[in-house]
Design a protein around this motif. Structure first.
Motif, PDB file in Angstrom:
ATOM      1  N   VAL A 112       8.433   4.273  -0.045  1.00 60.86           N
ATOM      2  CA  VAL A 112       7.925   3.629  -1.248  1.00 60.86           C
ATOM      3  C   VAL A 112       6.613   4.271  -1.677  1.00 60.86           C
ATOM      4  N   PHE A 113       5.731   4.503  -0.703  1.00 58.56           N
ATOM      5  CA  PHE A 113       4.424   5.081  -0.984  1.00 58.56           C
ATOM      6  C   PHE A 113       4.259   6.496  -0.447  1.00 58.56           C
ATOM      7  N   ALA A 114       5.015   6.824   0.583  1.00 54.42           N
ATOM      8  CA  ALA A 114       4.771   8.059   1.340  1.00 54.42           C
ATOM      9  C   ALA A 114       4.778   9.315   0.487  1.00 54.42           C
ATOM     10  N   ASP A 115       5.695   9.384  -0.489  1.00 57.69           N
ATOM     11  CA  ASP A 115       5.788  10.591  -1.301  1.00 57.69           C
ATOM     12  C   ASP A 115       4.709  10.667  -2.368  1.00 57.69           C
ATOM     13  N   LEU A 116       3.955   9.589  -2.536  1.00 58.46           N
ATOM     14  CA  LEU A 116       2.898   9.559  -3.545  1.00 58.46           C
ATOM     15  C   LEU A 116       1.520   9.814  -2.950  1.00 58.46           C
ATOM     16  N   VAL A 117       1.421   9.750  -1.630  1.00 64.25           N
ATOM     17  CA  VAL A 117       0.135   9.932  -0.949  1.00 64.25           C
ATOM     18  C   VAL A 117      -0.064  11.409  -0.608  1.00 64.25           C
ATOM     19  N   PRO A 118      -1.219  11.972  -0.930  1.00 65.04           N
ATOM     20  CA  PRO A 118      -1.479  13.375  -0.590  1.00 65.04           C
ATOM     21  C   PRO A 118      -1.299  13.640   0.900  1.00 65.04           C
ATOM     22  N   GLY A 119      -0.570  14.701   1.231  1.00 60.87           N
ATOM     23  CA  GLY A 119      -0.305  15.015   2.629  1.00 60.87           C
ATOM     24  C   GLY A 119      -1.555  15.232   3.444  1.00 60.87           C
ATOM     25  N   VAL A 120      -2.582  15.811   2.823  1.00 62.73           N
ATOM     26  CA  VAL A 120      -3.823  16.089   3.562  1.00 62.73           C
ATOM     27  C   VAL A 120      -4.462  14.790   4.047  1.00 62.73           C
ATOM     28  N   LEU A 121      -4.298  13.715   3.281  1.00 57.06           N
ATOM     29  CA  LEU A 121      -4.860  12.427   3.692  1.00 57.06           C
ATOM     30  C   LEU A 121      -4.158  11.908   4.932  1.00 57.06           C
ATOM     31  N   VAL A 122      -2.817  11.978   4.920  1.00 55.91           N
ATOM     32  CA  VAL A 122      -2.039  11.480   6.052  1.00 55.91           C
ATOM     33  C   VAL A 122      -2.302  12.303   7.305  1.00 55.91           C
ATOM     34  N   HIS A 143      11.902  -2.040  -4.182  1.00 55.75           N
ATOM     35  CA  HIS A 143      13.130  -1.247  -4.123  1.00 55.75           C
ATOM     36  C   HIS A 143      13.273  -0.349  -5.346  1.00 55.75           C
ATOM     37  N   SER A 144      12.747  -0.818  -6.471  1.00 55.39           N
ATOM     38  CA  SER A 144      12.932  -0.076  -7.716  1.00 55.39           C
ATOM     39  C   SER A 144      12.058   1.170  -7.807  1.00 55.39           C
ATOM     40  N   ALA A 195       6.523  -0.369   6.139  1.00 55.61           N
ATOM     41  CA  ALA A 195       7.346  -1.388   6.782  1.00 55.61           C
ATOM     42  C   ALA A 195       7.208  -2.737   6.088  1.00 55.61           C
ATOM     43  N   ALA A 196       5.994  -3.069   5.670  1.00 51.37           N
ATOM     44  CA  ALA A 196       5.753  -4.353   5.016  1.00 51.37           C
ATOM     45  C   ALA A 196       6.413  -4.421   3.646  1.00 51.37           C
ATOM     46  N   ALA A 197       6.446  -3.287   2.931  1.00 49.21           N
ATOM     47  CA  ALA A 197       6.999  -3.275   1.570  1.00 49.21           C
ATOM     48  C   ALA A 197       8.501  -3.061   1.544  1.00 49.21           C
ATOM     49  N   ALA A 198       9.048  -2.520   2.624  1.00 48.61           N
ATOM     50  CA  ALA A 198      10.444  -2.064   2.618  1.00 48.61           C
ATOM     51  C   ALA A 198      11.445  -3.152   2.268  1.00 48.61           C
ATOM     52  N   VAL A 223      14.211   3.287   8.451  1.00 51.41           N
ATOM     53  CA  VAL A 223      15.659   3.354   8.674  1.00 51.41           C
ATOM     54  C   VAL A 223      15.979   3.233  10.158  1.00 51.41           C
ATOM     55  N   TRP A 224      15.209   3.930  10.987  1.00 49.23           N
ATOM     56  CA  TRP A 224      15.472   3.894  12.421  1.00 49.23           C
ATOM     57  C   TRP A 224      15.301   2.496  12.983  1.00 49.23           C
ATOM     58  N   GLU A 225      14.292   1.781  12.543  1.00 49.55           N
ATOM     59  CA  GLU A 225      14.063   0.429  13.053  1.00 49.55           C
ATOM     60  C   GLU A 225      15.239  -0.481  12.711  1.00 49.55           C
ATOM     61  N   VAL A 226      15.732  -0.397  11.466  1.00 46.70           N
ATOM     62  CA  VAL A 226      16.868  -1.222  11.053  1.00 46.70           C
ATOM     63  C   VAL A 226      18.123  -0.827  11.819  1.00 46.70           C
ATOM     64  N   LEU A 227      18.339   0.478  11.947  1.00 51.80           N
ATOM     65  CA  LEU A 227      19.536   0.965  12.633  1.00 51.80           C
ATOM     66  C   LEU A 227      19.528   0.585  14.104  1.00 51.80           C
TER      67      LEU A 227
END
Length: 256
Positions: free
Chosen positions: A204-214, A238-239, A229-232, A16-20
């Motif tokens: 798109v993916f962030a909420d599905l990836v375990p936090g410990v991994l990130v 989008h769905s 960024a590539a998928a956005a 969002v910040w990059e687009v804004l």
């Protein structure tokens, strides 16, 4: 810019910040003014308002919460931009009781549509705060992301209910009153007389990836940010995005 030093914060705001920021930069070039007038409706404690002010712009934040506005004042002072940030108590429904109609180069409406009775009317209202050559940054909860999240958590009945519910709710305990598809948001933007400049899926993916991994895997955060960024911009993703970001432009801004 938003605090990208915290992994989860960066994943929530980077796209969002990059687009804004790009939209604001284009407005600066088109207007020939170094400083824009920006309105942040529902801006709370200044997650976007303060970084926008750091770019040199004047930001008015409208929020119904006195506590959030107090936090905004403190945050702006700590960032050294108190002279460029103004907090006003109010909401989208009574927006022009507290701010000027047609007085802003850019309007942010992030996390507001989920909680208003008539989202399409709210978009028309905030669009009314734009100057003839302005841009609208609209961020709202995505339906598909909620359905996917409930299903992956094993709550299949709730996922199916959200999928068929007019407001995208998975049940009575759902804390989010409205969720949206990209088509619904773009229709609301166009219904407000704006041109859709871009649509992005957020988280798109962030909420599905375990936090410990990130948080612990070397290089994982950077790689995930690049993947997001590539998928956005790809409509196929989008769905399933947790949030959707639509950039709306007035006709004059679109032709600039």
């Amino acid at each position: 810019m938003p605090d990208l030093s915290r992994p989860r914060a960066s994943l929530r705001t980077a796209v969002v910040w990059e687009v804004l920021q790009d939209a604001l930069d284009r407005r600066v070039k088109a207007t020939g003014r170094d400083s824009l007038d920006v309105l942040d409706t529902g801006g709370g404690s200044g997650n976007f308002a303060v970084p926008v002010a750091r770019l040199g712009h004047r930001v008015t934040v409208v929020d119904p919460s006195p506590n959030a506005l107090f936090a905004l004042e403190r945050r702006a002072a700590e960032a050294g931009v108190a002279d460029r940030v103004r907090g006003v108590q109010g909401d989208a429904q009574g927006l022009f009781d507290v701010v000027e109609r047609g007085g802003y180069d850019a309007v942010l409406c992030h996390g507001v549509l989920e909680y208003v009775d008539d989202p399409a009317d709210a978009v028309r209202t905030v669009a009314g705060a734009l100057r003839p050559d302005g841009v609208l940054s609209l961020l709202a909860a995505g339906l598909g992301g909620a359905v996917l999240a409930r299903a992956l958590a094993g709550h299949f009945t709730e996922a199916r209910q959200a999928l068929g519910d007019p407001d995208g709710r998975w049940g009575a305990a759902d804390p989010v009153p409205h969720r949206f598809t990209a088509e619904q948001l773009t229709a609301a933007v166009e219904g407000a007389g704006l041109r859709v400049g871009s649509v992005h899926g957020v988280r798109v993916f962030a909420d599905l990836v375990p936090g410990v991994l990130v948080d612990t895997e070397p290089g994982a955060l950077d790689a995930l940010l690049k993947l997001e960024a590539a998928a956005a911009e790809l409509p196929a993703f989008h769905s399933v995005a947790t949030q959707l970001h639509v950039l709306g432009e007035t006709r004059a801004a679109a032709g600039a």
